[in-house]
Scaffold this active site. Structure first.
Site, PDB file in Angstrom:
ATOM      1  CD1 TRP A 351       0.672  -0.148   3.026  1.00  0.00           C
ATOM      2  CD2 TRP A 351      -0.402   1.413   3.440  1.00  0.00           C
ATOM      3  NE1 TRP A 351       1.112   0.510   4.082  1.00  0.00           N
ATOM      4  CE2 TRP A 351       0.152   1.345   4.695  1.00  0.00           C
ATOM      5  CE3 TRP A 351      -1.816   2.392   3.827  1.00  0.00           C
ATOM      6  CZ2 TRP A 351      -0.392   2.211   5.359  1.00  0.00           C
ATOM      7  CZ3 TRP A 351      -1.870   2.484   4.539  1.00  0.00           C
ATOM      8  CH2 TRP A 351      -0.956   2.960   5.955  1.00  0.00           C
ATOM      9  CG  ASP A 352       4.771   0.927   1.266  1.00  0.00           C
ATOM     10  OD1 ASP A 352       4.020  -0.183   0.842  1.00  0.00           O
ATOM     11  OD2 ASP A 352       6.020   1.072   2.360  1.00  0.00           O
ATOM     12  CD  GLU A 490       2.110  -4.002   8.522  1.00  0.00           C
ATOM     13  OE1 GLU A 490       3.618  -3.936   9.481  1.00  0.00           O
ATOM     14  OE2 GLU A 490       2.238  -4.067   7.833  1.00  0.00           O
ATOM     15  CE  LYS A 610       6.647  -2.545  11.123  1.00  0.00           C
ATOM     16  NZ  LYS A 610       5.611  -3.682  10.095  1.00  0.00           N
TER      17      LYS A 610
END
Length: 805
Positions: A351-352, A490, A610
């Site tokens: 998804w970056d 995550e 995270k």
């Protein structure tokens, strides 16, 4: 040292991998790490060449587990070039053989310079200077020019120029137990005069890769002798060069690379040889290459003044362009999360791209459109995945590679304790949100209704359909809910008291689904009526399904607790972590998940993250957009809700991802200028300082690099393009006294914006195009081609004094 040059001195074995990644050269079609030309993969050096979209699949058995992976292939190495002086071994840069080593990456021209003094066992000293390029003019060409100057001797120097297909994928230590042999030798040959070629094929995907190399002496006496040496998967051309003390001799190696995936070729070998034949010498290549870079920088350079930070910013833009240059439009490839710089994440597309495409849409819209086509071409696979899950529409994978199937692992090996645990990252359905967001942002930036009609609306609608089916109506609450997913965090993939994986009502997913449904409805209204009818008929999208989109968008559940937006339903039941205790025991706790797992514990038990999850909402949506969605859903929205929510999660985030600093910098620009700038600089320096301890050498973090540019332009600069107007709402931190940036807008190349405390200046290059309209700080100006415009400053032009929209 200028802001356009990255300089390294003597080789440091501990940081050589990082230097190689940061000195990578590429052109969108392929990229080559900055390993020395004479090196091999030896634990210090790691030569690697990666071709956009070139993958291969292999099966491995590790600790009794059968694992199948698809990797971006480490292609045959075109770099090898070494020499000897008639005594001893071939030169390497090992200690004692080289002194005064200096490497310079010239980012303005895309050239890697290297100088060193080679010393053999007999005391002979030879000064060596190399220049390397991967052509931005011709995406199939690369070259190395090497100049030798004998300092205290005269005699014969033998130069060996090779092509090496014996390489494997071994650039990431934790993957080395997996099968890394992806290449099969298919033959080699050449002309004893100066040219050799090498054919290889990927083992499973059967992509043929051909290198052809021409090595010549271009300055100095012609070689006294030459020979061709061929082995399985390797071929070399040796030249005997006569050196006279103090008189430089130059050898150049020009390489052509083609694959069977290329367009407009008969076969890769014929194409590579033809490309090499028509390619000029190094000087000609360099001239065309640097001209191409001049044109690129003119479109996308961002100036922030401070030389040190400017150098790092230039490095980020440089690597973005090298990975995703306009050449990528000629090929089928996505946005690899770690660039074409290494093998981390196996070259997969995540998804970056949600952090990357906004920059591209404002600077290289054709490139952004090509990357969106990568997703559109994989609609059939995404539709099939949705059907298998009992859904309509398109379910895109968390990790994508060659054909769009799910590449995420179902088991994860923890390197801290060597244990295998379930990997549920495929439940991150929000990758569909990222794709939809980029479709809409591209349309907003370009006003390209043809793009929306051709395939943008189809992507939006199919993603919206999947999410609409994923949502179910909860009778007790009278709202739609989404169960069994993971959010961007995550660290949480399930509940501690529930066996089945997944979380319910992840706030980021639910709210962004509402946004996606609304944009899908907008796209239906925007496309021309005939195309709208075609889409509805071809997709089987009836009135009832469209009405359901609107119903869900008005009744989606959003969880809250303690006066903040909950990360997911039930978050408030989790325990608080002893953050101080864990920092005292472990120091670096970015990968808190691995630490807890090694202690037979789990992040699922704690209020920890995270990276930004809920706060991603504030990154993607303006305050007005988010407030509007909550109000339409019937939720109270107190004036301090967003600030309170940001503060709550900032205290509970370990920042285990480089993307986290980007998001926190953006969010805090609303409320805390100093903290925002601190996170910006954390993100800016994360790769060049390798803050995660060894990850940069595995590939740069492309999303974080793009995110830093996006922070400057769209956050601090307040740059938006929509409804035919270029909008600016600058809120510059005090550490950023001015900001200048170039972009493409409405066909104009190299529009220049200057933002500072005195207001906003606009300059539009001469052309026959119509004027552009710019709005800033409540004022509007129309600027003709070849003209300039000026807008006054805000009443309070500091960041942290209001919403970033």
């Amino acid at each position: 040292m200028s802001a356009w040059t990255l300089v390294y001195g003597a080789t440091d074995p501990e940081r050589e991998g990082m230097r190689e990644a940061l000195c990578t050269l590429g052109n969108g079609y392929f990229a080559t790490r900055g390993a020395t030309a004479e090196s091999a993969a030896d634990g210090v050096h790691y030569p690697g060449t990666y071709i956009a979209g070139c993958y291969d699949r292999a099966v491995s058995t590790v600790s009794g587990h059968t694992v199948e992976n698809e990797d971006m292939v480490n292609a045959p190495n075109w770099l090898p070039l070494t020499f000897w002086t008639g005594e001893g071994e071939w030169f390497t840069d090992a200690e004692g053989q080289a002194r005064d080593h200096r490497t310079e990456l010239a980012m303005d021209e895309g050239v890697l310079h290297r100088t060193f003094l080679a010393c053999d066992g007999e005391g002979r000293e030879t000064l060596v200077h190399q220049r390397r390029l991967v052509s931005m003019d011709d995406p199939h060409v690369a070259a190395i020019e090497t100049t030798f100057e004998a300092r205290n001797w005269s005699g014969t120097l033998t130069v060996r120029s090779a092509l090496d297909g014996r390489v494997t994928n071994a650039g990431v230590a934790r993957y080395r137990a997996l099968e890394g042999r992806h290449l099969r030798a298919q033959g080699a040959g050449g002309d004893a005069a100066d040219t050799v070629w090498l054919r290889s094929e990927t083992a499973a995907s059967r992509v043929e890769i051909v290198l052809a190399a021409r090595t010549r002496v271009t300055s100095g006496p012609a070689p006294a002798a030459s020979a061709v040496d061929t082995r399985d998967g390797w071929i070399a051309c040796d030249l005997d060069v006569e050196l006279t003390q103090g008189r430089p001799v130059t050898v150049e190696k020009v390489v052509a690379l083609h694959t069977s995936r290329d367009n407009a070729i008969s076969d890769p070998l014929t194409a590579a040889c033809a490309t090499l034949e028509r390619t000029g010498d190094f000087a000609d290549l360099l001239d065309r290459h640097t001209t191409a870079w001049i044109h690129l920088w003119r479109t996308c350079a961002v100036d922030i003044g401070d030389e040190h930070d400017q150098r790092v910013l230039n490095l980020h833009i440089f690597h973005l362009i090298q990975t995703l240059s306009p050449h990528i439009g000629e090929f089928d490839a996505g946005v690899p999360a770690r660039g074409l710089h290494g093998e981390a994440y196996r070259g997969h597309v995540f998804w970056d791209e949600v952090f990357v495409l906004p920059f591209l849409s404002l600077h290289f819209p054709e490139t952004a459109r090509a990357l969106l086509r990568y997703r559109w071409r994989r609609l059939p696979q995404a539709r099939a995945a949705a059907r298998r899950a009992g859904l309509r529409g398109a379910l895109f994978p968390w990790q994508s590679g060659s054909d769009g199937r799910e590449e995420a692992q179902r088991l994860h090996l923890n390197p801290r304790d060597g244990r295998w645990t379930p990997d549920n990252s495929h439940l991150q359905r929000h990758v569909g949100v990222a794709i939809a967001y980029n479709v809409w942002q591209h349309y907003q930036a370009t006003d390209d209704i043809a793009f929306l009609s051709a395939f943008g609306a189809e992507l939006l609608l199919e993603i919206a359909r999947m999410f609409a089916d994923l949502a179910t109506f909860d009778e007790d609450s009278g709202r739609f809910v989404i169960r069994g997913v993971m959010g961007p965090d995550e660290y949480h993939d399930g509940y501690p008291d529930r066996e089945e994986p997944g979380l319910d009502d992840n706030a980021y997913t639910n709210i962004m689904v509402v946004w996606v449904l609304n944009r899908a409805l907008d796209s239906l209204r925007l496309v021309p009526s005939p195309r709208r009818q075609e889409l509805r008929e071809r997709l089987g999208l009836d009135a009832a399904e469209v009405a359901r989109f609107g119903d869900i968008a008005r009744k989606m559940r959003v969880p809250f607790h303690d006066g903040v937006i909950s990360q997911f339903a039930g978050y408030e039941r989790l325990a608080e972590l002893d953050w101080a205790g864990y920092r005292a025991r472990y120091g670096d706790i970015r990968r808190l998940d691995r630490i807890l797992e090694a202690e037979d514990d789990s992040c699922n038990r704690y209020r920890v993250s995270k990276q930004a999850d809920v706060l991603m909402l504030f990154y993607l949506l303006s305050d007005d957009e988010l407030s509007g969605i909550l109000e339409d859903l019937g939720y109270p929205n107190s004036p301090d809700l967003f600030a309170r929510t940001a503060e709550y999660y900032l205290e509970r985030t370990s920042h285990g991802s480089t993307l986290s600093a980007v998001v926190h910098a953006w969010v805090l620009a609303r409320t805390d200028c100093a903290a925002s700038w601190g996170f910006f600089r954390d993100a800016l320096h994360s790769d060049i300082e390798d803050v995660q301890g060894g990850t940069t050498e595995e590939g740069v973090h492309l999303g974080a690099m793009a995110g830093t540019v996006d922070l400057l332009t769209r956050c601090y600069g307040g740059l938006r393009a929509y409804n035919g107007v270029l909008h600016l709402a600058p809120t510059l931190p005090k550490e950023l006294p001015h900001l200048a940036l170039g972009l493409r807008y409405q066909g104009h190349h190299g529009v220049l914006l200057r933002l500072h405390s005195g207001g906003v200046g606009v300059a539009v290059p001469p052309s026959a195009l119509p004027p552009i309209t710019v709005e800033a700080n409540g004022h509007t100006v129309s600027v003709p081609a070849g003209g300039t415009g000026r807008l006054p400053p805000r009443a309070a032009p500091e960041c942290g004094d209001g919403p970033v929209s």
